[in-house]
Design a protein around this motif. Sequence first.
Motif, short mmCIF file in Angstrom:
data_model
loop_
_atom_site.label_atom_id
_atom_site.label_comp_id
_atom_site.label_asym_id
_atom_site.label_seq_id
_atom_site.Cartn_x
_atom_site.Cartn_y
_atom_site.Cartn_z
N PHE A 57 20.87 -7.72 -1.64
CA PHE A 57 19.44 -7.43 -1.83
C PHE A 57 18.63 -8.61 -2.36
O PHE A 57 17.42 -8.49 -2.55
N GLY A 58 19.28 -9.73 -2.61
CA GLY A 58 18.55 -10.90 -3.08
C GLY A 58 17.97 -10.68 -4.47
O GLY A 58 18.52 -9.96 -5.30
N ASP A 59 16.83 -11.32 -4.73
CA ASP A 59 16.17 -11.18 -6.03
C ASP A 59 15.52 -9.80 -6.14
O ASP A 59 14.75 -9.40 -5.27
N THR A 60 15.86 -9.08 -7.20
CA THR A 60 15.29 -7.75 -7.45
C THR A 60 14.88 -7.67 -8.92
O THR A 60 15.04 -8.63 -9.69
N SER A 61 14.41 -6.52 -9.32
CA SER A 61 14.10 -6.26 -10.73
C SER A 61 15.36 -6.01 -11.55
O SER A 61 15.27 -5.76 -12.75
N MET A 62 16.53 -6.03 -10.91
CA MET A 62 17.84 -5.73 -11.48
C MET A 62 18.09 -4.23 -11.62
O MET A 62 19.19 -3.83 -11.99
N LEU A 63 17.09 -3.41 -11.34
CA LEU A 63 17.27 -1.97 -11.40
C LEU A 63 17.77 -1.45 -10.06
O LEU A 63 17.40 -1.97 -9.00
N VAL A 64 18.58 -0.39 -10.10
CA VAL A 64 19.08 0.25 -8.88
C VAL A 64 18.07 1.33 -8.52
O VAL A 64 18.18 2.49 -8.92
N PHE A 65 17.05 0.95 -7.74
CA PHE A 65 15.87 1.80 -7.60
C PHE A 65 15.73 2.47 -6.23
O PHE A 65 14.69 3.07 -5.94
N ASN A 66 16.76 2.38 -5.38
CA ASN A 66 16.68 3.08 -4.10
C ASN A 66 18.07 3.51 -3.65
O ASN A 66 19.08 3.04 -4.19
N PRO A 67 18.15 4.41 -2.66
CA PRO A 67 19.46 4.91 -2.23
C PRO A 67 20.37 3.81 -1.68
O PRO A 67 21.60 3.88 -1.86
N GLU A 68 19.81 2.82 -1.02
CA GLU A 68 20.63 1.76 -0.44
C GLU A 68 21.38 0.98 -1.54
O GLU A 68 22.58 0.67 -1.39
N MET A 69 20.70 0.67 -2.62
CA MET A 69 21.35 -0.03 -3.72
C MET A 69 22.39 0.87 -4.39
O MET A 69 23.49 0.42 -4.74
N GLY A 70 22.05 2.15 -4.56
CA GLY A 70 23.00 3.08 -5.16
C GLY A 70 24.25 3.23 -4.33
O GLY A 70 25.37 3.27 -4.86
N ALA A 71 24.09 3.29 -3.00
CA ALA A 71 25.24 3.43 -2.11
C ALA A 71 26.12 2.18 -2.15
O ALA A 71 27.35 2.26 -2.12
N SER A 72 25.49 1.01 -2.24
CA SER A 72 26.24 -0.24 -2.34
C SER A 72 27.06 -0.28 -3.62
O SER A 72 28.23 -0.66 -3.62
#
Length: 234
Positions: A135-150
């Motif tokens: 996801f590259g640079d983010t806020s460091m929060l897991v804020f969507n389903p795609e990040m949660g699934a990863s």
Amino acid sequence: MMTTVEEIRRDVVLGNHILAGEGVLDVFGHVSARHPDRPDRFFLSRSTSPAQVSDETLLEFDLDGKVVAGEGHPYLERFIHSEIYKARPDVGSVVHHHAPSIMPFAATGTPLRPIYHLGAVIGPEVPFWDSQDEFGDTSMLVFNPEMGASLARTLGKGNTALLKRHGAICVGETVPRSVFISACMRDNGELQANAMAMGDPDFLSAGEVEKSNKVNGWGRPLERAWEHYCRVYG
């Protein structure tokens, strides 16, 4: 023995208070539990600090992270919980924390490994999830389903995972288990860092991890720990 909705909700409240009192959670972090009658639902507080969680702050979610009951603004990182429950039918509770003792491991990528008998509950070695990879640079929060699934994929079948530069997750079949794992992870991080400052730690072997989990991780030792926590924080 069947667990009721009321008991699960009580455990979520207690779990937040226990880990706040133990210094595993601070102003941030959260504890959730799967609905006992609806495996496609879970309970998680609305956005508030762990010490202020109560039955009135609890929301009910579906596995897409949508609020289906209760009122209030949900945590942005509810997708940590929803996607783990979706991927792991065996998981009944999820904890996300930023315990200070594990943050140096999350920041450096130093492997976190069990260094004492109760540390065995974290697993032979804790995997790392790095949001940068997908996801590259983010806020460091897991804020969507795609990040949660990863993140759930990195967790795999284990009990714990570290989020690079962020924190950790711990899962268990019940709230008492996820709370116990979180507290032991905190202790293991502190003990390992202290041991590494003195020399080369003598970590548990794979066999010792397996046998320690059978003897010390669950059953009566877990019940004793939960009874202690409830007496102190309940």
